[in-house]
Design a protein around this motif. Structure first.
Motif, PDB file in Angstrom:
ATOM      1  N   LEU A 150     -24.364  47.452 -67.321  1.00 50.86           N
ATOM      2  CA  LEU A 150     -22.831  47.318 -68.494  1.00 50.86           C
ATOM      3  C   LEU A 150     -22.636  45.747 -67.546  1.00 50.86           C
ATOM      4  N   GLU A 159     -24.422  47.806 -73.658  1.00 47.69           N
ATOM      5  CA  GLU A 159     -24.462  49.548 -73.764  1.00 47.69           C
ATOM      6  C   GLU A 159     -25.776  50.703 -74.717  1.00 47.69           C
ATOM      7  N   ASP A 163     -28.456  53.800 -73.533  1.00 46.73           N
ATOM      8  CA  ASP A 163     -28.373  54.908 -74.452  1.00 46.73           C
ATOM      9  C   ASP A 163     -29.818  55.429 -74.667  1.00 46.73           C
ATOM     10  N   LYS A 190     -20.048  59.654 -77.960  1.00 47.49           N
ATOM     11  CA  LYS A 190     -18.998  58.156 -78.568  1.00 47.49           C
ATOM     12  C   LYS A 190     -17.756  58.512 -79.183  1.00 47.49           C
TER      13      LYS A 190
END
Length: 386
Positions: A150, A159, A163, A190
């Motif tokens: 990140l 991101e 995931d 989220k």
């Protein structure tokens, strides 16, 4: 540059470091050109651009290189050169890690199906580079991988990459309990869920919402509802918006037991609370979503609750204050179309089919590949003739 970036090296520092870098003259030239091109697109000087992977990655994700007149190949070279420059003055994790796998990680990956292997192999190489074995890996190590991709990697969609890894890792934990490290990575929601079910409010509130939905459907012919029934999707949206508004008031400190009807939502003070809540979620400013719920409640107040003229005037004034421009092109789309102000570029675009055909005549690729390109060439003419 933000305040947090003031003490970080910039691309200007990278250009200075480039002079003494162990690179060939061609690599130095290409790196310098890439940095200058990138800064030109941003409209900034090199000393205004932090040599920070996360900063540059987000800028790259927001840029349409075609809108600035660059080809995909040229822009790829720009990204490579900027990444090389950042690596001269700061920490930069490679987009494609080629670190050899430790034997135990290699054995574990070998037993995974291809779909899972693609999701977790990059992390296995990262852990191998740190000398972390499968039987000693911890949740902190996995979070370290997250922070690295990140913050220190310039590859796009960081991101999303995390995931995908998270899902792949947890699936491997579930499917291979006897071999894969049994560490579940908690998944953080989220989107904060803040809408309460109808059962959280008095039954009369749900009954009132149902009555309003029936009015939109024109169920009762004696009612003064709309001349034409609303679409099912519209009715569902309005129902959700009313339940959302009630939930916002409950979260703002209003006793849910007092929300007995829709009329409670459209009281001017409560209407303001609802708008403030949504504006805070939108970063302290209005948005299309804020404007939509404002319009919904104003229409409900006017046509269903039937508030007086002064009440309607106050709600309409608040709706104007949170309205957003919806007509015309957005600034981003306008910027992307700006290159077509150049007549030469328009000519090249219109002549693209002929350009592709000329390229095909000289191309030495396989006939099947050339046939695909020929389809691209014919498509504009096909739609133009129709």
């Amino acid at each position: 540059m933000t305040d947090n970036d003031q003490n970080k090296p910039t691309l200007a520092d990278a250009l200075v470091a480039l002079l003494e870098a162990p690179l060939t003259d061609i690599q130095k030239r290409d790196t310098r050109s890439a940095v200058k091109t990138f800064c030109k697109v941003l409209g900034l000087s090199p000393d205004e651009v932090p040599a920070s992977p996360i900063y540059i990655r987000r800028k790259l994700e927001s840029i349409s290189f075609l809108a600035h007149g660059y080809s995909k190949g040229r822009w790829g070279n720009v990204k490579t050169g900027v990444a090389r420059a950042v690596g001269l003055v700061g920490k930069s994790y490679p987009s494609r890690n080629t670190t050899p796998l430790l034997p135990k990680w290699a054995a574990l990956l070998k037993m995974l199906p291809a779909s899972l292997k693609r999701k977790v192999s990059a992390a296995a190489r990262y852990l191998s580079g740190l000398g972390i074995e499968p039987d000693t890996v911890s949740l902190a190590d996995l979070y370290g991988y997250r922070d690295t991709i990140l913050n220190d990697r310039m590859r796009a969609n960081a991101e999303q990459a995390w995931d995908h890894f998270l899902w792949g890792w947890n699936l491997a934990v579930a499917q291979f309990p006897d071999t894969w490290p049994q560490i579940i990575i908690p998944r953080v929601e989220k989107r904060e869920v803040y809408v309460y079910p109808f059962a959280y409010f008095p039954p009369s509130f749900e009954a009132d919402v149902i009555a309003y939905a029936d009015r939109m459907r024109n169920v009762n012919l004696d009612d003064d509802g709309p001349l034409r029934p609303s679409r099912p999707a519209t009715i569902e949206t309005r129902t959700r918006q009313l339940r959302t508004a009630a939930s916002v008031l409950a979260r703002s400190g209003l006793d849910p037991a007092t929300i007995t009807s829709i009329a409670r939502l459209v009281e001017v003070d409560n209407f303001k609370l609802i708008l403030y809540f949504h504006m805070e979620r939108a970063g302290g400013k209005t948005s299309a979503g804020v404007a939509q719920i404002a319009s919904c409640l104003r229409n409900v107040a006017r046509h269903y609750v039937k508030v007086d003229e002064e009440h309607d005037r106050k709600m309409s004034a608040l709706c104007k204050r949170v309205s957003v421009q919806t007509g015309g092109l957005t600034p981003k789309n306008r910027e992307r179309l700006r290159p077509f102000d150049d007549q030469e570029l328009v000519r090249q675009f219109l002549c693209l089919p002929d350009t592709i055909r000329q390229h095909l005549e000289r191309d030495k690729r396989a006939p099947l590949q050339k046939a695909v390109l020929a389809q691209f060439a014919d498509a504009p003419d096909y739609w133009h003739l129709r």
